[in-house]
Design a protein around this motif. Sequence first.
Motif, PDB file in Angstrom:
ATOM      1  N   LYS A   1      93.369  29.072 133.602  1.00 47.08           N
ATOM      2  CA  LYS A   1      94.075  28.760 134.843  1.00 47.08           C
ATOM      3  C   LYS A   1      93.050  28.593 135.964  1.00 47.08           C
ATOM      4  N   PRO A   2      93.198  27.580 136.815  1.00 46.25           N
ATOM      5  CA  PRO A   2      92.179  27.291 137.836  1.00 46.25           C
ATOM      6  C   PRO A   2      91.827  28.480 138.724  1.00 46.25           C
ATOM      7  N   GLU A   3      92.820  29.292 139.110  1.00 45.00           N
ATOM      8  CA  GLU A   3      92.522  30.409 140.001  1.00 45.00           C
ATOM      9  C   GLU A   3      91.642  31.462 139.326  1.00 45.00           C
TER      10      GLU A   3
ATOM     11  N   TYR B   1      85.638  33.264 137.847  1.00 46.43           N
ATOM     12  CA  TYR B   1      84.528  33.325 136.890  1.00 46.43           C
ATOM     13  C   TYR B   1      83.380  32.419 137.328  1.00 46.43           C
ATOM     14  N   ALA B   2      83.695  31.196 137.733  1.00 40.66           N
ATOM     15  CA  ALA B   2      82.661  30.224 138.113  1.00 40.66           C
ATOM     16  C   ALA B   2      81.824  30.734 139.276  1.00 40.66           C
ATOM     17  N   ASN B   3      82.475  31.187 140.328  1.00 40.78           N
ATOM     18  CA  ASN B   3      81.755  31.559 141.548  1.00 40.78           C
ATOM     19  C   ASN B   3      80.995  32.867 141.414  1.00 40.78           C
ATOM     20  N   LYS B   4      81.479  33.768 140.576  1.00 38.09           N
ATOM     21  CA  LYS B   4      80.800  35.059 140.430  1.00 38.09           C
ATOM     22  C   LYS B   4      79.695  35.029 139.389  1.00 38.09           C
ATOM     23  N   THR B   5      79.677  33.995 138.542  1.00 33.17           N
ATOM     24  CA  THR B   5      78.618  33.874 137.535  1.00 33.17           C
ATOM     25  C   THR B   5      77.678  32.708 137.821  1.00 33.17           C
ATOM     26  N   GLY B   6      78.042  31.860 138.801  1.00 34.58           N
ATOM     27  CA  GLY B   6      77.207  30.696 139.096  1.00 34.58           C
ATOM     28  C   GLY B   6      77.279  29.629 138.027  1.00 34.58           C
ATOM     29  N   GLN B   7      78.443  29.491 137.378  1.00 33.47           N
ATOM     30  CA  GLN B   7      78.604  28.531 136.295  1.00 33.47           C
ATOM     31  C   GLN B   7      79.548  27.405 136.697  1.00 33.47           C
ATOM     32  N   HIS B   8      79.162  26.182 136.392  1.00 33.68           N
ATOM     33  CA  HIS B   8      80.127  25.083 136.418  1.00 33.68           C
ATOM     34  C   HIS B   8      80.985  25.204 135.164  1.00 33.68           C
TER      35      HIS B   8
ATOM     36  N   VAL C   1      87.025  23.490 133.144  1.00 36.24           N
ATOM     37  CA  VAL C   1      88.424  23.618 133.550  1.00 36.24           C
ATOM     38  C   VAL C   1      88.698  22.703 134.743  1.00 36.24           C
ATOM     39  N   ASN C   2      89.851  22.069 134.743  1.00 35.64           N
ATOM     40  CA  ASN C   2      90.235  21.195 135.843  1.00 35.64           C
ATOM     41  C   ASN C   2      90.547  22.001 137.105  1.00 35.64           C
ATOM     42  N   ASP C   3      90.270  21.397 138.261  1.00 30.91           N
ATOM     43  CA  ASP C   3      90.681  21.931 139.572  1.00 30.91           C
ATOM     44  C   ASP C   3      90.049  23.267 139.926  1.00 30.91           C
ATOM     45  N   VAL C   4      88.844  23.534 139.428  1.00 35.68           N
ATOM     46  CA  VAL C   4      88.124  24.745 139.828  1.00 35.68           C
ATOM     47  C   VAL C   4      87.613  24.563 141.258  1.00 35.68           C
ATOM     48  N   ASN C   5      87.740  25.609 142.054  1.00 33.24           N
ATOM     49  CA  ASN C   5      87.267  25.588 143.442  1.00 33.24           C
ATOM     50  C   ASN C   5      85.894  26.243 143.509  1.00 33.24           C
ATOM     51  N   TYR C   6      84.858  25.424 143.650  1.00 32.18           N
ATOM     52  CA  TYR C   6      83.495  25.945 143.707  1.00 32.18           C
ATOM     53  C   TYR C   6      83.169  26.354 145.146  1.00 32.18           C
ATOM     54  N   GLU C   7      82.925  27.642 145.339  1.00 30.30           N
ATOM     55  CA  GLU C   7      82.664  28.172 146.675  1.00 30.30           C
ATOM     56  C   GLU C   7      81.218  28.602 146.876  1.00 30.30           C
ATOM     57  N   SER C   8      80.526  28.984 145.806  1.00 28.47           N
ATOM     58  CA  SER C   8      79.173  29.505 145.975  1.00 28.47           C
ATOM     59  C   SER C   8      78.213  28.390 146.374  1.00 28.47           C
TER      60      SER C   8
END
Length: 402
Positions: A318-320, A325-332, A335-342
């Motif tokens: 799920k995107p949320e 996971y993406a922002n706290k691990t620094g990974q692209h 998954v569709n519609d991921v919000n990259y904040e870092s």
Amino acid sequence: MASLALAGCSSEGSSGDKDGKTTISFIHWRGEDVEVFNELIAKFEEENPEIKVDMTAYPSEQYQSTAQTLLRDGTTGDVFVSMPGSQFEIIQKAGFFEDLSGEEFVSNFNESLLEVGQSEGKQYALPYQLVFNQPIYNAGIFEELGLEPPTDWEGFLALCETLKENGYTPIAFPGADIGPGQFMNAMMMNNATDEEVFTKLVNGEVKLTDEWWVKTLSQFKELNDKEYFQDNALGTKHDGAIALVGQEKAAMLATGSYAMANIKSHKEDVKLNLLAPITVSESEAKYEGIHTTTFMLAVNSKSEKQEQAKAFIEFLSKPENASVYANKTGQHLTVNDVNYESEVLKDTVHWMDKNTRFQPRYLIPNADVEKAVVGSIQDVLSGTDPAEAAKKAQQIVDQNLN
């Protein structure tokens, strides 16, 4: 062992029922992600009070060699992850992947990035991470020295020389573990542009003694002879190489984007970006870099808890949740519609639009051949002539052909 301790649990018997809950086992190799997975697991268990998740993170090399054994009786790894390439092939041939083709949550992923988890038209595993397996560089140091990512081999050598002259180790190279198998991808991507080259190698159609691989080994030798790697590169592990970059003693790290978060743990405000060495002239270059879709989520076909296992994968997709996971691990991610904040992910997201090649090493379908290819790089860095190292590795390829 440190990763196992971090996980805070044991896989033994973890698929049993406890306190009226169904307990599923989740196994993977990313010990550095345990903290964020614990956070996500707590949220999943809150939303699914009838399911408990026991997680175990193994060291990467141990996981690669033993995952199929762990999965055999179905009590461990109800949810597990696979690397693409030879590990996927081994597990698929052993029949441990449950077919996920008809699951609705498959549509949560970018369809164009799922191919490596497919076999014979079926989706057996879902790649979660989109990784760029090419050097990370300290953008602050580059700005200070007026440097830009080069577009040909002579430019890359000149870049390294400038860094060396200014007191920096140009390339932190973890030769004791993952460095050779990671850096080889960018080093060979334009020397052998045929994406089927390693399939042809194991079929006997091309050889490691051909120009494409001898040239790659010769370029490794050139970097080593010019002292563009740190002292004792073959004795340096990944954590040590990361520390050199994090302490700004080295300007580049020869692994991949997955190490960015660990570099920033040494110096939070360090500015990072990605580049790939172009080993040919600018006009001859076909590829700009390397990508891998990996950390492939799967359900054990031997598990008796498949519905609960699928529920956990659906939750992670799920995107949320994927955004956490993406922002706290620094990974692209795939998954569709991921919000990259870092900041790191925002700075490197443009690589998704570049002409990158899927990691060649993961397309070697034979584990013994893969070891021989990687081993030839280590041989050259130990002083073996590139042509001789290629010949030695080709002998192992020939043995597997026979």
